[in-house]
Design a protein around this motif. Sequence first.
Motif, PDB file in Angstrom:
ATOM      1  N   UNK A  14       0.829  -1.209   0.000  1.00 14.77           N
ATOM      2  CA  UNK A  14       0.000   0.000   0.000  1.00 14.77           C
ATOM      3  C   UNK A  14       0.867   1.264   0.000  1.00 14.77           C
ATOM      4  N   UNK A  15       1.955   1.255   0.756  1.00 12.65           N
ATOM      5  CA  UNK A  15       2.850   2.415   0.770  1.00 12.65           C
ATOM      6  C   UNK A  15       3.498   2.623  -0.592  1.00 12.65           C
ATOM      7  N   UNK A  16       3.905   1.520  -1.230  1.00 12.21           N
ATOM      8  CA  UNK A  16       4.488   1.643  -2.571  1.00 12.21           C
ATOM      9  C   UNK A  16       3.452   2.147  -3.562  1.00 12.21           C
ATOM     10  N   UNK A  17       2.227   1.659  -3.429  1.00 10.64           N
ATOM     11  CA  UNK A  17       1.159   2.139  -4.306  1.00 10.64           C
ATOM     12  C   UNK A  17       0.909   3.625  -4.090  1.00 10.64           C
ATOM     13  N   UNK A  18       0.899   4.053  -2.839  1.00 10.76           N
ATOM     14  CA  UNK A  18       0.707   5.466  -2.524  1.00 10.76           C
ATOM     15  C   UNK A  18       1.763   6.334  -3.199  1.00 10.76           C
ATOM     16  N   UNK A  19       3.014   5.886  -3.160  1.00  9.32           N
ATOM     17  CA  UNK A  19       4.093   6.664  -3.762  1.00  9.32           C
ATOM     18  C   UNK A  19       3.850   6.879  -5.248  1.00  9.32           C
ATOM     19  N   UNK A  20       3.260   5.880  -5.906  1.00  9.02           N
ATOM     20  CA  UNK A  20       3.001   5.992  -7.327  1.00  9.02           C
ATOM     21  C   UNK A  20       1.886   6.963  -7.675  1.00  9.02           C
ATOM     22  N   UNK A  21       1.038   7.288  -6.690  1.00 11.45           N
ATOM     23  CA  UNK A  21      -0.085   8.199  -6.941  1.00 11.45           C
ATOM     24  C   UNK A  21       0.217   9.644  -6.535  1.00 11.45           C
ATOM     25  N   UNK A  22       1.337   9.867  -5.866  1.00 15.19           N
ATOM     26  CA  UNK A  22       1.650  11.233  -5.453  1.00 15.19           C
ATOM     27  C   UNK A  22       1.985  12.098  -6.672  1.00 15.19           C
ATOM     28  N   UNK A  23       1.667  13.395  -6.644  1.00 15.48           N
ATOM     29  CA  UNK A  23       1.175  14.152  -5.496  1.00 15.48           C
ATOM     30  C   UNK A  23      -0.346  14.221  -5.388  1.00 15.48           C
ATOM     31  N   UNK A  24      -1.058  13.624  -6.346  1.00 17.95           N
ATOM     32  CA  UNK A  24      -2.523  13.754  -6.342  1.00 17.95           C
ATOM     33  C   UNK A  24      -3.179  12.926  -5.243  1.00 17.95           C
ATOM     34  N   UNK A  25      -2.507  11.858  -4.797  1.00 15.71           N
ATOM     35  CA  UNK A  25      -3.115  10.966  -3.836  1.00 15.71           C
ATOM     36  C   UNK A  25      -4.076  10.000  -4.511  1.00 15.71           C
ATOM     37  N   UNK A  26      -4.694   9.138  -3.736  1.00 12.38           N
ATOM     38  CA  UNK A  26      -5.565   8.119  -4.319  1.00 12.38           C
ATOM     39  C   UNK A  26      -6.632   7.694  -3.328  1.00 12.38           C
TER      40      UNK A  26
END
Length: 256
Positions: A14-26
């Motif tokens: 989940x943390x790795x997935x979050x990094x891929x969505x920054x800076x917009x977030x998800x």
Amino acid sequence: MDESPSVVRRAGALLRALAGFEPAGATTTSLAETAGVPRPTAHRLLTALAAEDLAERDGDTGHWHLGSECFLLGAAATSRHDVTPLARATVRRLAAETGESAFFSVRRGEETVCVLREDGSFPIRSHVLHEGIRFPLGVASAGLAVLALLPERERESYLATVDLAVEFGVVHERTSLAERVRVTRERGYALNPGLIVEGSWGLGAAVLDGHDVPRWAISLTGIEARIAPRQEQLGQTLLRAAHAISVQVASGRGRS
């Protein structure tokens, strides 16, 4: 049965997935799908991560973001793992000289992660890559460059087991990927002729550690009309840049 390892793996995903969505977030749903975690489990883990400041949720949009503790942890790990200071000047120079977007990516397991981006002067830019985005080895020019220079046994094992066609289309099926690896090994640099986004071309070259293992990659992206006529010139420019960083790493000015 102790489920702790499974929880850690899912939280890490989940943390790795979050990094891929920054800076917009998800959203929780998007993160669950990307990480391969059931949505209720994803929500529970994200809430637990937020309690530790490893994740945070925007009260207006409901989107999740990496928390402030991730920044502090990353800063603490920089002195041991980060070679981007070595690459930064080179990436900036490449963007200035070529007019294209230049990138530096790091290998993490069977993926490459973009950690540095510098845009050139040409106003039409590719947005395939951005800081934090991850691609499997063999997808995008950086991952192809790294895959091509892996030790033979590791490379062949990966090619024999990976199935990229499901997510990235038939152009990434094993036979086609193996042929691109062969060509990349022959000419030294990788080419992505619009295989992810039509018309967006990329070139990549692997950066080696002190043991001649590809751990990073430097790359350029731009529109086909600008990259295709200059492919060989840009490819050789990337190879020289990658070699220069590799020499710095091997000499002890970076991490091996």
